[in-house]
Write a protein that holds these residues in place. Structure first.
Motif, short mmCIF file in Angstrom:
data_model
loop_
_atom_site.label_atom_id
_atom_site.label_comp_id
_atom_site.label_asym_id
_atom_site.label_seq_id
_atom_site.Cartn_x
_atom_site.Cartn_y
_atom_site.Cartn_z
N VAL A 128 -0.45 3.60 -3.08
CA VAL A 128 -1.43 4.31 -2.52
C VAL A 128 -0.83 6.07 -2.11
CG1 VAL A 128 -3.47 4.89 -1.15
CG2 VAL A 128 -2.71 2.66 -1.66
N SER A 166 0.67 -1.19 -0.07
CA SER A 166 0.15 0.09 -0.09
C SER A 166 0.82 1.29 0.04
CB SER A 166 -0.79 0.01 1.26
OG SER A 166 -1.76 -1.21 1.42
N SER A 184 -1.62 -4.89 -2.56
CA SER A 184 -2.24 -4.25 -1.68
C SER A 184 -2.84 -3.22 -1.95
CB SER A 184 -1.21 -4.01 -0.25
OG SER A 184 -0.68 -5.23 0.02
N GLY A 185 -3.63 -2.61 -1.02
CA GLY A 185 -4.21 -1.31 -1.35
C GLY A 185 -5.63 -1.35 -1.09
#
Ligand code: GLU
Length: 255
Positions: free
Chosen positions: A14, A10, A47-48
């Motif tokens: 992100v 992440s 991920s995220g």
């Protein structure tokens, strides 16, 4: 064909609550290049979903700790996450497929084989699998909990040639590089022992769910399956290419 599992956390993906579109663009370009020029089959573990879902819900502060909220966030965020991958990779002529799994998927022989067969078929079809934990159905007992572990398990399922963990630090250092300007990056770690674990633990650990500890554990899991694991900076996805060119970047854990 060489199989490369690329783990993206992440903290790499992100930015300000949104998918970093520039990063995904670079990643897609690198994957397309690797597929065409180096005969590589990339498999992405990303991920995220939770971070993106929390942003959509306007939950900008501390991460909530109750599971239903995190699962709701994952349910919302995963949609946008996969949309971004789908649209961006399509610009480079690459199709992606989504796979969501839990520990139960790999723990039961039948579902393990189904997951493996699906990934195999996707690869045969020239598709890049984008894998995440199925956070919405995973309760504590069947959670991987962090995608570093998931990426190592995926690497062993597909019998990968290499696992590359992209993160916010460019490798493992002998001491904390933030505190000691003379800290040295370790290019190769032959064996994971307590000394390595202690070094990595104190070495300005990466952000994200797992930090450096789960990355070392992932390297151990991959190593047991005879797969070398790299820890690399995700700031520049071209780093993936540099590894194939034999450049000395990141830290590689030998199996
Ligand atoms: N599966 C979680 C997500 O997509 C992330 C777990 C991790 O980053 O290790 O948000």
């Amino acid at each position: 064909m060489r199989r490369v599992v690329i783990k993206i956390g992440s903290s790499t993906l992100v930015r300000d609550g949104k998918v970093d579109a520039v990063f995904v663009g670079h990643l897609a370009a690198e994957c397309a290049n690797l597929m065409h020029d180096e005969d590589v089959q990339p498999i992405i573990v990303s991920s995220g979903s939770i971070a993106l879902g929390l942003e959509v819900l306007g939950m900008h502060g501390d991460r909530p700790d109750d599971m239903p909220t995190l699962q709701a966030a994952a349910s919302i965020g995963q949609v946008g996450l996969i949309r971004q991958y789908t649209d961006t990779f399509a610009c480079f002529g690459v199709t992606v497929g989504q796979i969501l799994m839990t520990r139960a998927t790999t723990g039961q022989r039948e579902s393990y084989l189904h997951a493996r067969d699906t990934i195999e078929r996707l690869l045969e079809l020239g598709v890049v699998p984008i894998i995440n934990e199925n956070d919405t159905v995973a309760v504590e007992e069947i959670r991987f909990g962090d995608n570093d572990t998931l990426s190592a398990i995926v690497a062993s399922i597909v019998n990968a040639d290499v696992l590359m963990i992209l993160t916010d630090i460019d490798g493992v250092y002998d001491k904390n590089p933030k505190a000691y300007p003379d800290a040295k990056r370790l290019s190769v770690i032959e064996k994971i022992d307590d000394e390595v674990r202690a070094m990595a633990g104190g070495a300005g650990s990466a952000r994200g769910t797992g930090g450096m500890a789960t990355k070392i554990r992932a390297a151990e899991i991959a190593g047991r399956a005879n797969i070398p694991a790299y820890i690399l900076s995700g700031e520049d996805p071209e780093n993936l290419y540099r590894i194939f060119d034999g450049e000395d970047i990141g830290t590689v854990f030998m199996p």
